[in-house]
Design an enzyme around this catalytic site. Structure first.
Site, PDB file in Angstrom:
ATOM      1  N   TYR A 288      11.622 -10.813 -14.065  1.00 39.68           N
ATOM      2  CA  TYR A 288      10.482 -10.012 -13.660  1.00 39.68           C
ATOM      3  C   TYR A 288       8.986 -10.464 -14.595  1.00 39.68           C
ATOM      4  O   TYR A 288       8.184 -10.789 -13.973  1.00 39.68           O
ATOM      5  CB  TYR A 288      10.313  -8.364 -13.629  1.00 39.68           C
ATOM      6  CG  TYR A 288       9.310  -7.727 -13.351  1.00 39.68           C
ATOM      7  CD1 TYR A 288       8.727  -7.620 -12.118  1.00 39.68           C
ATOM      8  CD2 TYR A 288       8.438  -7.144 -14.362  1.00 39.68           C
ATOM      9  CE1 TYR A 288       7.385  -7.165 -11.899  1.00 39.68           C
ATOM     10  CE2 TYR A 288       7.186  -6.377 -14.130  1.00 39.68           C
ATOM     11  CZ  TYR A 288       6.831  -6.494 -12.678  1.00 39.68           C
ATOM     12  OH  TYR A 288       5.605  -5.697 -12.669  1.00 39.68           O
TER      13      TYR A 288
ATOM     14  N   SER B 257       1.249  -7.816 -15.449  1.00 38.25           N
ATOM     15  CA  SER B 257       2.157  -6.694 -16.091  1.00 38.25           C
ATOM     16  C   SER B 257       2.167  -6.940 -17.636  1.00 38.25           C
ATOM     17  O   SER B 257       1.901  -8.127 -18.081  1.00 38.25           O
ATOM     18  CB  SER B 257       3.409  -6.631 -15.532  1.00 38.25           C
ATOM     19  OG  SER B 257       4.455  -6.091 -16.266  1.00 38.25           O
TER      20      SER B 257
ATOM     21  N   ILE C 158       0.838  -1.279  -0.091  1.00 37.68           N
ATOM     22  CA  ILE C 158       0.068   0.126  -0.127  1.00 37.68           C
ATOM     23  C   ILE C 158       0.728   1.236   0.034  1.00 37.68           C
ATOM     24  O   ILE C 158       0.297   2.355  -0.433  1.00 37.68           O
ATOM     25  CB  ILE C 158      -1.151   0.045   1.119  1.00 37.68           C
ATOM     26  CG1 ILE C 158      -2.087   1.081   0.965  1.00 37.68           C
ATOM     27  CG2 ILE C 158      -0.257   0.177   2.420  1.00 37.68           C
ATOM     28  CD1 ILE C 158      -3.296   0.951   1.957  1.00 37.68           C
ATOM     29  N   THR C 159       2.186   1.238   0.359  1.00 40.52           N
ATOM     30  CA  THR C 159       2.878   2.697   0.501  1.00 40.52           C
ATOM     31  C   THR C 159       3.498   2.740  -0.843  1.00 40.52           C
ATOM     32  O   THR C 159       4.432   3.639  -0.834  1.00 40.52           O
ATOM     33  CB  THR C 159       4.217   2.218   1.521  1.00 40.52           C
ATOM     34  OG1 THR C 159       4.904   1.120   1.291  1.00 40.52           O
ATOM     35  CG2 THR C 159       3.261   2.289   2.977  1.00 40.52           C
TER      36      THR C 159
ATOM     37  N   GLU D  90       4.776  -6.609 -19.175  1.00 39.98           N
ATOM     38  CA  GLU D  90       6.246  -7.149 -19.262  1.00 39.98           C
ATOM     39  C   GLU D  90       6.165  -8.499 -19.467  1.00 39.98           C
ATOM     40  O   GLU D  90       7.074  -9.303 -19.955  1.00 39.98           O
ATOM     41  CB  GLU D  90       7.029  -6.869 -18.092  1.00 39.98           C
ATOM     42  CG  GLU D  90       7.612  -5.410 -18.108  1.00 39.98           C
ATOM     43  CD  GLU D  90       8.559  -5.160 -19.201  1.00 39.98           C
ATOM     44  OE1 GLU D  90       9.501  -6.199 -19.524  1.00 39.98           O
ATOM     45  OE2 GLU D  90       8.694  -3.987 -19.357  1.00 39.98           O
TER      46      GLU D  90
END
Length: 337
Positions: free
Chosen positions: A154, A131, A11-12, A133
């Site tokens: 990733y 994503s 959340i940050t 990607e």
């Protein structure tokens, strides 16, 4: 009526903070996870998630995607109606240096959370942050039916998480969706991501605080949108009667060179006078062109972007100038005056 509860992992971060604020505006009780300390209610840029009017409906917990038992205990404690799984090692270039860590958090971390939902038996709805990607070398435009061809650890980890989400949906009847978001940026983007690096450099060069910016592949093309708008699509996916997967994109393609040109031009500079090439920023395998076909999301969710790369570049540079203005005193004020 009972207040809806949402759990937002990460959340940050950029997306998590925008999503948390959106959910608070909609009246949710919002719970988040973060590995940061000591102030868990602050975003990566140091500012609070939400504000004083909503802080009583926001709680951020310690949470680590490598600890499945902790995730299950947290779900039992919070009893969320909706889970938005955003946490990951999300820097593509870093994933080449940390492939095992990326796979453990971005890939297996998703399975741990899905398994925690299954074990606890919670009738919640689950959003997986997939994503663009994952498409990698697949020719554009890419849509929900485009075969995946990831070109980074990733991207590989995200493909694993995507199929895990679909498998839990099909095997256990879970309401689980994949939001395949193309590149989305904002002033809250991490400082090592290329769009933020460029916007920051343009403002700092204008202010006389630096002279050059070093970048890698200037020809890579991306479909860049505004993160604040993209989190609305996340929420919409979990409000549908049936779970499904959606591409979220602007449908436009711009190169890194284009983005640099937009940013520097916004402060009256020629990017060619300040951008330098550095091979250290090249990836071992490049993704040449990502541009999404978001027609399904437009048709079913009613979602459509309004901010494209040129506007986004100006928005991000303005935020950097404002930041310099707030901390730099009179000299910085002259930059924006």
């Amino acid at each position: 009526m009972a207040v809806k509860k949402a759990l937002v992992t990460g959340i940050t971060g950029q997306d998590g903070s925008y999503l948390g604020e959106l959910l608070l505006e909609k009246g949710y009780e919002v719970h988040g996870t973060s590995r940061r300390a000591p102030d868990l209610t602050r975003r990566s840029d140091g500012r609070p998630v939400g504000d004083r009017s909503t802080e009583h409906r926001l709680r951020v917990h310690y949470g680590d995607l490598s600890d499945g038992s902790r995730l299950a205990a947290l779900l039992e404690q919070v009893q969320p109606d909706e889970i938005y799984h955003l946490a990951a090692q999300s820097h593509v270039r870093v994933s080449f240096d940390e492939p095992e860590f990326t796979g453990n958090t971005t890939g297996l971390g998703t399975v741990r959370l899905l398994e925690a939902v299954r074990i606890t038996g919670l009738p919640c709805r689950f959003y997986q942050a997939s994503s663009s990607e994952m498409f990698g070398a697949a020719p554009p435009p890419q849509h929900e039916g485009t075969p995946f061809h990831p070109r980074s650890p990733y991207g590989v980890a995200k493909v694993y998480a995507y199929w895990a989400t679909r498998n839990y949906r099909e095997a256990y009847g879970m309401y689980a969706v994949n939001g395949i978001l193309f590149n989305h940026e904002s002033p809250r983007r991490g400082p090592t991501f290329v769009t933020r690096k460029i916007a920051t450099a343009a403002a700092r060069v204008k202010a006389g605080l630096q002279d050059s910016l070093y970048l890698g592949n200037l020809e890579a093309r991306r479909d860049w949108g505004y993160a604040r708008e993209y989190v609305e699509a996340m929420w919409l996916m979990l409000q549908q009667e049936q779970p499904d997967d959606y591409v979220i994109a602007t449908g436009t393609s711009h190169s890194v060179r284009d983005f640099a040109e937009h940013c520097f031009a916004h402060v009256g500079l020629d990017w060619r006078d300040h951008v330098r090439f550095d091979e250290r920023y090249l990836r071992p395998s490049e993704v040449d062109d990502l541009v999404g076909d978001g027609s399904k999301a437009h048709r079913i969710l009613g979602w459509k972007p309004s901010t494209h790369a040129p506007e986004l570049a100006r928005l991000m540079v303005d935020a950097e100038l404002e930041s310099l203005n707030s901390v730099g005193g009179a000299s910085a004020r002259r930059v924006v005056g």
